[in-house]
Write an enzyme that holds these catalytic residues in place. Sequence first.
Site, PDB file in Angstrom:
ATOM      1  N   SER A 169       0.858  -1.190   0.000  1.00 55.57           N
ATOM      2  CA  SER A 169       0.000   0.000   0.000  1.00 55.57           C
ATOM      3  C   SER A 169       0.894   1.240   0.000  1.00 55.57           C
ATOM      4  CB  SER A 169      -0.851   0.004   1.272  1.00 55.57           C
ATOM      5  OG  SER A 169      -1.428   1.271   1.488  1.00 55.57           O
ATOM      6  N   TYR A 212      -2.011  -0.975  10.316  1.00 53.18           N
ATOM      7  CA  TYR A 212      -2.115  -1.460   8.917  1.00 53.18           C
ATOM      8  C   TYR A 212      -0.869  -1.039   8.128  1.00 53.18           C
ATOM      9  CZ  TYR A 212      -3.987  -1.201   4.072  1.00 53.18           C
ATOM     10  OH  TYR A 212      -4.189  -1.301   2.714  1.00 53.18           O
ATOM     11  N   ALA A 213      -0.470   0.227   8.262  1.00 49.72           N
ATOM     12  CA  ALA A 213       0.689   0.735   7.519  1.00 49.72           C
ATOM     13  C   ALA A 213       1.941  -0.068   7.868  1.00 49.72           C
ATOM     14  CB  ALA A 213       0.898   2.219   7.821  1.00 49.72           C
ATOM     15  N   ALA A 214       2.090  -0.425   9.149  1.00 45.55           N
ATOM     16  CA  ALA A 214       3.257  -1.224   9.553  1.00 45.55           C
ATOM     17  C   ALA A 214       3.236  -2.582   8.871  1.00 45.55           C
ATOM     18  CB  ALA A 214       3.272  -1.390  11.074  1.00 45.55           C
ATOM     19  N   SER A 215       2.044  -3.187   8.779  1.00 47.30           N
ATOM     20  CA  SER A 215       1.959  -4.501   8.119  1.00 47.30           C
ATOM     21  C   SER A 215       2.310  -4.373   6.644  1.00 47.30           C
ATOM     22  CB  SER A 215       0.563  -5.107   8.295  1.00 47.30           C
ATOM     23  OG  SER A 215      -0.405  -4.469   7.480  1.00 47.30           O
ATOM     24  N   LYS A 216       1.947  -3.251   6.025  1.00 42.80           N
ATOM     25  CA  LYS A 216       2.201  -3.072   4.592  1.00 42.80           C
ATOM     26  C   LYS A 216       3.684  -2.788   4.322  1.00 42.80           C
ATOM     27  CE  LYS A 216      -1.896  -3.936   3.186  1.00 42.80           C
ATOM     28  NZ  LYS A 216      -2.146  -5.098   2.317  1.00 42.80           N
ATOM     29  N   ILE A 252      -7.901   3.252  -4.253  1.00 46.20           N
ATOM     30  CA  ILE A 252      -8.595   2.404  -5.221  1.00 46.20           C
ATOM     31  C   ILE A 252     -10.038   2.236  -4.745  1.00 46.20           C
ATOM     32  CG2 ILE A 252      -8.479   0.241  -6.527  1.00 46.20           C
ATOM     33  CD1 ILE A 252      -5.808   1.827  -6.534  1.00 46.20           C
TER      34      ILE A 252
HETATM   35  P1  NAD Z   1     -11.467  -5.535   0.161  1.00 43.24           P
HETATM   36  O1  NAD Z   1     -11.815  -5.407   1.598  1.00 43.24           O
HETATM   37  O2  NAD Z   1     -12.452  -5.076  -0.868  1.00 43.24           O
HETATM   38  O3  NAD Z   1     -11.042  -7.050  -0.166  1.00 43.24           O
HETATM   39  C1  NAD Z   1     -10.195  -7.767   0.697  1.00 43.24           C
HETATM   40  C2  NAD Z   1     -10.656  -9.218   0.705  1.00 43.24           C
HETATM   41  O4  NAD Z   1      -9.794  -9.946   1.610  1.00 43.24           O
HETATM   42  C3  NAD Z   1     -12.095  -9.413   1.200  1.00 43.24           C
HETATM   43  O5  NAD Z   1     -12.860 -10.150   0.253  1.00 43.24           O
HETATM   44  C4  NAD Z   1     -11.930 -10.176   2.512  1.00 43.24           C
HETATM   45  O6  NAD Z   1     -12.998 -11.079   2.775  1.00 43.24           O
HETATM   46  C5  NAD Z   1     -10.599 -10.904   2.278  1.00 43.24           C
HETATM   47  N1  NAD Z   1      -9.978 -11.313   3.557  1.00 43.24           N
HETATM   48  C6  NAD Z   1      -9.829 -10.540   4.667  1.00 43.24           C
HETATM   49  N2  NAD Z   1      -9.271 -11.248   5.651  1.00 43.24           N
HETATM   50  C7  NAD Z   1      -9.031 -12.489   5.148  1.00 43.24           C
HETATM   51  C8  NAD Z   1      -8.477 -13.673   5.707  1.00 43.24           C
HETATM   52  N3  NAD Z   1      -8.049 -13.730   6.991  1.00 43.24           N
HETATM   53  N4  NAD Z   1      -8.389 -14.784   4.929  1.00 43.24           N
HETATM   54  C9  NAD Z   1      -8.829 -14.736   3.644  1.00 43.24           C
HETATM   55  N5  NAD Z   1      -9.384 -13.652   3.072  1.00 43.24           N
HETATM   56  C10 NAD Z   1      -9.488 -12.545   3.826  1.00 43.24           C
HETATM   57  O7  NAD Z   1     -10.096  -4.750  -0.020  1.00 43.24           O
HETATM   58  P2  NAD Z   1      -9.347  -4.194  -1.334  1.00 43.24           P
HETATM   59  O8  NAD Z   1      -9.477  -2.730  -1.306  1.00 43.24           O
HETATM   60  O9  NAD Z   1      -9.706  -4.977  -2.528  1.00 43.24           O
HETATM   61  O10 NAD Z   1      -7.853  -4.519  -0.916  1.00 43.24           O
HETATM   62  C11 NAD Z   1      -7.118  -5.603  -1.480  1.00 43.24           C
HETATM   63  C12 NAD Z   1      -5.680  -5.480  -1.026  1.00 43.24           C
HETATM   64  O11 NAD Z   1      -5.157  -4.228  -1.522  1.00 43.24           O
HETATM   65  C13 NAD Z   1      -5.527  -5.428   0.500  1.00 43.24           C
HETATM   66  O12 NAD Z   1      -4.346  -6.090   0.866  1.00 43.24           O
HETATM   67  C14 NAD Z   1      -5.404  -3.934   0.786  1.00 43.24           C
HETATM   68  O13 NAD Z   1      -4.714  -3.689   1.970  1.00 43.24           O
HETATM   69  C15 NAD Z   1      -4.648  -3.465  -0.440  1.00 43.24           C
HETATM   70  N6  NAD Z   1      -4.815  -2.030  -0.724  1.00 43.24           N
HETATM   71  C16 NAD Z   1      -6.032  -1.503  -1.049  1.00 43.24           C
HETATM   72  C17 NAD Z   1      -6.145  -0.136  -1.306  1.00 43.24           C
HETATM   73  C18 NAD Z   1      -7.436   0.531  -1.683  1.00 43.24           C
HETATM   74  O14 NAD Z   1      -7.471   1.765  -1.841  1.00 43.24           O
HETATM   75  N7  NAD Z   1      -8.527  -0.191  -1.856  1.00 43.24           N
HETATM   76  C19 NAD Z   1      -5.005   0.693  -1.230  1.00 43.24           C
HETATM   77  C20 NAD Z   1      -3.789   0.105  -0.888  1.00 43.24           C
HETATM   78  C21 NAD Z   1      -3.692  -1.252  -0.647  1.00 43.24           C
END
Ligand code: NAD
Length: 249
Positions: free
Chosen positions: A131, A145-149, A178
């Site tokens: 992220s 969250y940021a630390a995990s990323k 996004i």
């Molecule tokens: P989202 O919440 O729409 O989708 C994440 C999915 O992960 C969900 O379907 C959820 O059920 C699944 N999930 C959560 N915990 C789980 C677990 N323990 N086991 C299996 N599945 C699990 O999120 P997104 O926006 O599509 O994000 C996808 C990835 O992109 C994430 O890692 C997020 O941190 C990263 N991200 C997203 C954005 C953004 O703006 N949307 C920005 C930076 C990074």
Amino acid sequence: MDSPARPRRAIVTGAGSGIGRAVALRLLREGIEVLAVDIDAARLAELDGKNCSTMSCDLSDPVARKKLADAAIGADYLVNSHGIICIKSIFDVTVEDWRRVQAVNAESIFFLCQQIGPVLRAGGAIVNLSSSSSKLATTTEVAAYAASKTTILSITRSFAYALAKRPIRVNAICPGIIETPMQASVLAEVSALRQSDVASIEAARHAAVPLGRAATADECAGAIWFLLSDESAYMTGQAVNFTGGLVNW
Ligand code: NAD
């Protein structure tokens, strides 16, 4: 390397929603068989069909990861797009909050790379979802969250070295804003914590982006496909920004 002679297979985690869902659909359009993985069985059911099988599990569970690693033998691609966010004042984050976020977002990705990386076909690739928050600290309500990323960037670099000889390439993508369900919850919860309204917070966030907007999950899936495909055959261990210019280092 890409080979038209045999069907290619991909594992996509977090495929029930948002970016993971868009990646699964993009790979299916590229003619790749997909194993879609998510904790949310109901959302996965919408994907089940021709060339797409599903596995519902909690990826923070080592037993579930072992089952997934067995199913992944001989696959070409792994996209780790599952994740959770914890939105709280940085001063209110508890040990339990911290541990859950690290377990789901970072620990699981370390062990998925460890267990699945060696069983991918030579020439395969892994993309881990980091992220922009791995590089920015402006939204302090997402500090755990940021630390995990940021940890995911280190995991990506280490496995890029460890798997390079096969070769398996390992890259991370750092999305900014996004349009997904996770982003909607960030906006709603951060605006509540800051006693502001969603429209003002959203406008300020978009104004900070040089391109002036959020991206769609499909656009992000396109960049992830680039990192999986042979178009990026000389790239490994990278953290690729996908932020409309917000982050440029
Ligand atoms: P989202 O919440 O729409 O989708 C994440 C999915 O992960 C969900 O379907 C959820 O059920 C699944 N999930 C959560 N915990 C789980 C677990 N323990 N086991 C299996 N599945 C699990 O999120 P997104 O926006 O599509 O994000 C996808 C990835 O992109 C994430 O890692 C997020 O941190 C990263 N991200 C997203 C954005 C953004 O703006 N949307 C920005 C930076 C990074």
